[in-house]
Design a protein around this motif. Structure first.
Motif, PDB file in Angstrom:
ATOM      1  N   GLY A  14       1.901   2.140  -3.337  1.00  0.00           N
ATOM      2  CA  GLY A  14       0.821   2.365  -4.290  1.00  0.00           C
ATOM      3  C   GLY A  14       0.382   1.134  -5.056  1.00  0.00           C
ATOM      4  O   GLY A  14      -0.113   1.237  -6.183  1.00  0.00           O
ATOM      5  N   TYR A  60      10.202   6.771  -4.568  1.00  0.00           N
ATOM      6  CA  TYR A  60       9.607   5.809  -3.640  1.00  0.00           C
ATOM      7  C   TYR A  60      10.659   5.290  -2.655  1.00  0.00           C
ATOM      8  O   TYR A  60      10.421   5.217  -1.445  1.00  0.00           O
ATOM      9  CB  TYR A  60       9.010   4.623  -4.402  1.00  0.00           C
ATOM     10  N   ARG A  70       0.837  -1.201   0.000  1.00  0.00           N
ATOM     11  CA  ARG A  70       0.000   0.000   0.000  1.00  0.00           C
ATOM     12  C   ARG A  70       0.869   1.247   0.000  1.00  0.00           C
ATOM     13  O   ARG A  70       0.570   2.226  -0.691  1.00  0.00           O
ATOM     14  CB  ARG A  70      -0.928   0.003   1.220  1.00  0.00           C
TER      15      ARG A  70
END
Length: 226
Positions: A131, A184, A128
């Motif tokens: 994404g 990320y 999660r």
């Protein structure tokens, strides 16, 4: 600098090529502390990936020594190296290296499963964060390259390793996707739970190399810090 997490002292590595030998690394000295963000760059074939693999225990040096938190690893057995690597080191590879028969969440949970600490919910939470909640049950061949690399990032961070090693993590991706992957990774590692972890990224891309708080270059088998 705080007490070193890992140190390379006089590391040398030579490969056999046919009847001859090719020296790749010679007299490499490198100290990495908790919280470091180090990038290693250099031309193709310069030995930067070999250095990363030595730091992560995937290869042994031919000379010199590697110290983990001040302890020499030269006498460690294969079993001890494997156990250390499984708990303390997270790897991210250019080719993702996901298991094709497993779903995304199963791939992420695998490092914990190997240690007898599998927790599907914890792995779902990681996905999660990257994404990928809606892609958790998809297998690698059902994911894009960028999605596969995000799964690989989540897997590398699953055990909250002290040393995170990324070998050309954007090399198989287009520039925009590659930047997203680095965002990320760096945002995740910047979180409090990774405050004492070190991130090392091997790259040939000057833009990515410039992101590191420290940057070293491998050339002619030697290491130069910039």
């Amino acid at each position: 600098m705080s007490n070193p997490l890992i140190e390379a002292r006089g590391i040398g590595k030579t490969y056999r090529m046919g009847s001859g030998t090719v020296p790749v690394l010679s007299g490499i000295d490198l100290t990495i502390a908790p919280g470091d963000f180090l990038t290693i760059c250099g031309a193709s074939g310069s030995g930067k990936s070999t250095l990363l693999q030595i730091l992560g225990g995937l290869q042994r040096p031919d000379s010199g020594e590697l110290l983990w938190r001040g302890e020499a690893t030269r006498g460690w057995s294969r079993a001890r190296i494997a156990a250390w690597r499984g708990r303390q080191v997270g790897f991210v590879f250019q080719s993702y290296q996901l298991l094709p028969e497993f779903s995304a969440v199963e791939n992420v949970d695998l490092p914990a499963v190997i240690r007898g600490e599998g927790d599907r919910e914890a792995s779902l939470a990681l996905l999660r964060g990257f994404g990928l909640a809606e892609r958790a049950e998809h297998r690698p061949n059902e994911l894009s390259g960028g999605e596969q690399q995000r799964v690989a990032l989540a897997r590398a961070l699953r055990n909250r390793p002290s040393l995170i090693l990324a070998d050309e993590p954007t090399g198989s991706l287009d520039r925009e996707t590659g930047r997203e992957i680095l965002r990320y990774l760096t945002e995740r590692v910047a979180r409090p739970e990774f405050a004492s972890s070190a991130l090392v990224v091997v790259t040939h891309d000057p833009e990515i190399a410039a992101l590191g708080a420290r940057r070293v270059v491998v050339e002619g088998g030697k290491l130069r810090e910039t």
